[in-house]
Design an enzyme around this catalytic site. Structure first.
Site, PDB file in Angstrom:
ATOM      1  CB  CYS A  26     137.740  39.235  72.480  1.00 58.53           C
ATOM      2  SG  CYS A  26     138.109  37.679  71.628  1.00 58.53           S
TER       3      CYS A  26
ATOM      4  CB  ALA B 160     135.656  37.049  68.484  1.00 61.14           C
TER       5      ALA B 160
HETATM    6  C1  HCA Z   1     131.521  36.752  67.235  1.00 62.92           C
HETATM    7  C2  HCA Z   1     130.780  35.820  66.308  1.00 62.92           C
HETATM    8  C3  HCA Z   1     129.294  35.907  66.436  1.00 62.92           C
HETATM    9  C4  HCA Z   1     128.812  35.356  67.760  1.00 62.92           C
HETATM   10  C5  HCA Z   1     127.352  35.147  67.794  1.00 62.92           C
HETATM   11  C6  HCA Z   1     126.658  35.105  69.123  1.00 62.92           C
HETATM   12  C7  HCA Z   1     128.673  35.132  65.261  1.00 62.92           C
HETATM   13  O1  HCA Z   1     131.178  37.923  67.341  1.00 62.92           O
HETATM   14  O2  HCA Z   1     132.461  36.315  67.853  1.00 62.92           O
HETATM   15  O3  HCA Z   1     127.091  35.726  70.087  1.00 62.92           O
HETATM   16  O4  HCA Z   1     125.625  34.460  69.177  1.00 62.92           O
HETATM   17  O5  HCA Z   1     127.922  35.692  64.493  1.00 62.92           O
HETATM   18  O6  HCA Z   1     128.958  33.943  65.132  1.00 62.92           O
HETATM   19  O7  HCA Z   1     128.899  37.264  66.342  1.00 62.92           O
END
Ligand code: HCA
Ligand code: CFN
Length: 537
Positions: free
Chosen positions: A56, A59
């Site tokens: 989102c 994030a």
């Molecule tokens: C994000 C962070 C993320 C999540 C990784 C995943 C990251 O987009 O909120 O879904 O495994 O790199 O930590 O992309």
């Protein structure tokens, strides 16, 4: 079946008609004979209820862009879950340095107003103001970030007013981000919100000029598993000073003075192009698209940076460092190539790595058959021209503009963006004056599939059709593929490994990939497509 025989319509056939129609626009097969770049639907709303990998806006703003600024204390204003789940999982490393003592590093901690039911009903402004007072009293931070989660926008808490009043009470910058999770369609909206505030409230507020003959900022590098440190090691060896990264292992104390650098490097274009553009407009600092993932890509990048300054000594020193680093890593890479060569992979990540890692995998002799992004925009898929590289002084006369503005929303042919004829453009590309048009599609293998916002159903179906040897995923899709007998590597946080950048990082990556490919456990699982129906039950 060969790659070019793959039929996307057949893969989507079990979906309801409306969903099928929608998803068909998000999947493109590379057809080199077609000559033009097809359009892909991207940066649009996910089909409700489908199992997407996306995150989102909160994030993208808190987790990705502002959270890593180590000397800023970042408060998540909302119920506890969003703060908790964005705490520490991204592995954006930080360390103490001249500007940041150990007790001023807050990026490893988690701060939240922990909104409860009564706060949602009666408003959370007082709770937030009290929390700011508490963290100032306990931690004495130089600056504070406040990031909003979904309910904050819904109940109408005025973050701007609370922050302003607290700034007056405490005399430090308190920067707020209205990055409620529901804004936009993915993390991408949060990147933009963060970029705007960093530009408005941080960059250019300092008064110190960064010392150094060649001062670079490094934008869109988040120091996952120490990536930025490996790149800085090589850049410093050549003679550059890195003023600040954005935002891996960065500090408010140095971001303030970023406007005094000579050149901005852009690694992840998706998350940070807005600041690169704004700094060029406001401070006249040019920017260069770079890629430090992959050995050949790193070498090209180092040469491009040196060419920007055009200093003969710097160019010679660049070649020396390249030669020395290559000599150190080549025997190791060759060792792992023996295991990796001829193997195939899928890669699904956020908004830039699925393209960048194609280069590193090719260095190992592997090919990416299916590549996808969670939230990239059309130009990330369809490609954009790399900033023209001037190979000699004489060549520079042929190029009307050194720095080309990327078109973030709409595709336009590169020659038009460069304001030249198609013939002139082709001639300059052929003679090596212009770098080629790059991006996921232009750099993809013929017959390969490019997919936007892939869901679990499509991932499984594509695995069944292509039967790749390895899949690069995030945490949400990792175990789906494990259950199919397929090794996966987390390419967001690198599981527990890294750095993967530059020369030494390529060796670590090669080692991890070779280990995944040769782990005997995967041979003990029979994938569903090799089982009979009764075995599957
Ligand atoms: C994000 C962070 C993320 C999540 C990784 C995943 C990251 O987009 O909120 O879904 O495994 O790199 O930590 O992309
Ligand atoms: S470190 Fe970056 S490189 S910033 Fe972005 S688009 Fe995410 S957190 Mo996960 S790994 Fe990923 Fe990229 Fe840029 Fe990371 S591919 S999804 S928002 N991303």
């Amino acid at each position: 079946m060969t790659m070019t025989d793959v039929n996307i319509d057949e893969i989507l056939a079990p979906m309801p008609d409306k969903v099928k129609k929608n998803r068909r626009k998000h999947i493109v097969k590379k057809d080199a004979s077609a000559g033009c770049r097809p359009q892909i639907e991207a940066n649009t709303r996910t089909v409700p209820g489908i199992i997407t990998q996306r995150g989102c806006s909160y994030a993208g703003c808190k987790g990705v862009v502002v959270g890593p600024i180590k000397d800023m204390l970042t408060i998540t204003h909302g119920p506890i879950g969003c703060a908790y789940y964005s705490w520490g999982t991204r592995r954006n490393k930080a360390r103490t340095d001249d500007s940041t003592p150990p007790d001023q590093i807050y990026s490893t901690m988690c701060f939240s107003t922990d909104m409860q039911e009564s706060d949602i009903v009666f408003g959370g402004e007082k709770k937030l103001a009290k929390m700011i007072d508490e963290v100032v009293e306990i931690f004495h931070p130089r600056a504070i970030n406040i990031c909003a989660t979904c309910p904050i926008g819904l109940i109408g808490d005025d973050l701007g007013a609370v922050s302003k009043a607290a700034e007056e009470r405490h005399g430090i910058p308190i920067i707020h981000y209205n990055c409620e999770g529901y804004k936009g369609v993915s993390q991408s909206a949060g990147h933009h919100i963060a970029n705007n505030q960093i530009m408005e409230r941080m960059i250019g507020t300092g008064t110190e000029k960064v010392d150094g003959k060649y001062v670079l900022n490094f934008l869109g590098e988040y120091n996952i598993g120490g990536d930025a440190w490996e790149i800085e090691r090589v850049l410093e060896e050549i003679g550059y000073t890195v003023g600040s990264t954005l935002t891996g292992d960065s500090a408010y104390a140095t971001i303030k003075n970023m406007h005094t650098a000579h050149l901005n490097l852009v690694q992840c274009h998706r998350s940070i192009n807005y600041i690169a553009e704004m700094m060029e407009t406001k401070y006249g600092i040019p920017w260069l698209k770079v890629n430090f993932i992959g050995i050949d890509a790193t070498i090209d990048t180092l040469r491009d940076i040196a060419q920007c300054f055009g200093d003969k000594e710097l160019i010679a020193r660049t070649e020396l460092v390249i030669e020395r680093e290559l000599a150190a890593v080549t025997p190791e890479i060759e060792r792992y190539q023996k295991i990796c060569r001829g193997k195939t992979a899928f890669i699904f990540v956020g908004g830039s790595r699925s393209h960048h890692y194609q280069f590193l995998l090719r260095n190992l002799g592997m090919e990416v058959m299916v590549a996808g992004y969670e939230f990239a925009h059309r130009d990330d898929y369809e490609g954009r021209e790399v900033i023209p590289t001037i190979k000699s002084d004489a060549d520079s006369k042929n190029i009307p503009e050194l720095h080309v503005k990327p078109d973030t929303e709409m595709y336009r042919p590169p020659h038009l963006r460069l304001k030249m004829s198609q013939e002139k453009y082709d001639e300059l590309v052929a003679s090596g004056v212009l770098n080629e048009y790059r991006g996921m599609y232009p750099d993809m293998v013929n017959g390969g599939i490019m997919i936007d916002d892939a869901n679990h159903f499509e991932t499984e179906e594509l695995v069944k059709v292509f039967k790749p040897d390895l899949i690069f995923t995030g945490i949400k899709d990792k175990y789906v593929t494990h259950k199919m007998g397929l090794p996966s590597k987390q390419i967001h946080s690198y599981d527990y490994s890294g750095p993967y950048t530059c020369f030494r990082g390529a060796v670590t990556f090669a080692k991890d990939v070779a280990h995944s490919l040769s782990t005997p456990a995967w041979k003990m699982i029979t994938p569903p497509w090799e089982q009979s129906i009764t075995e599957q039950r």
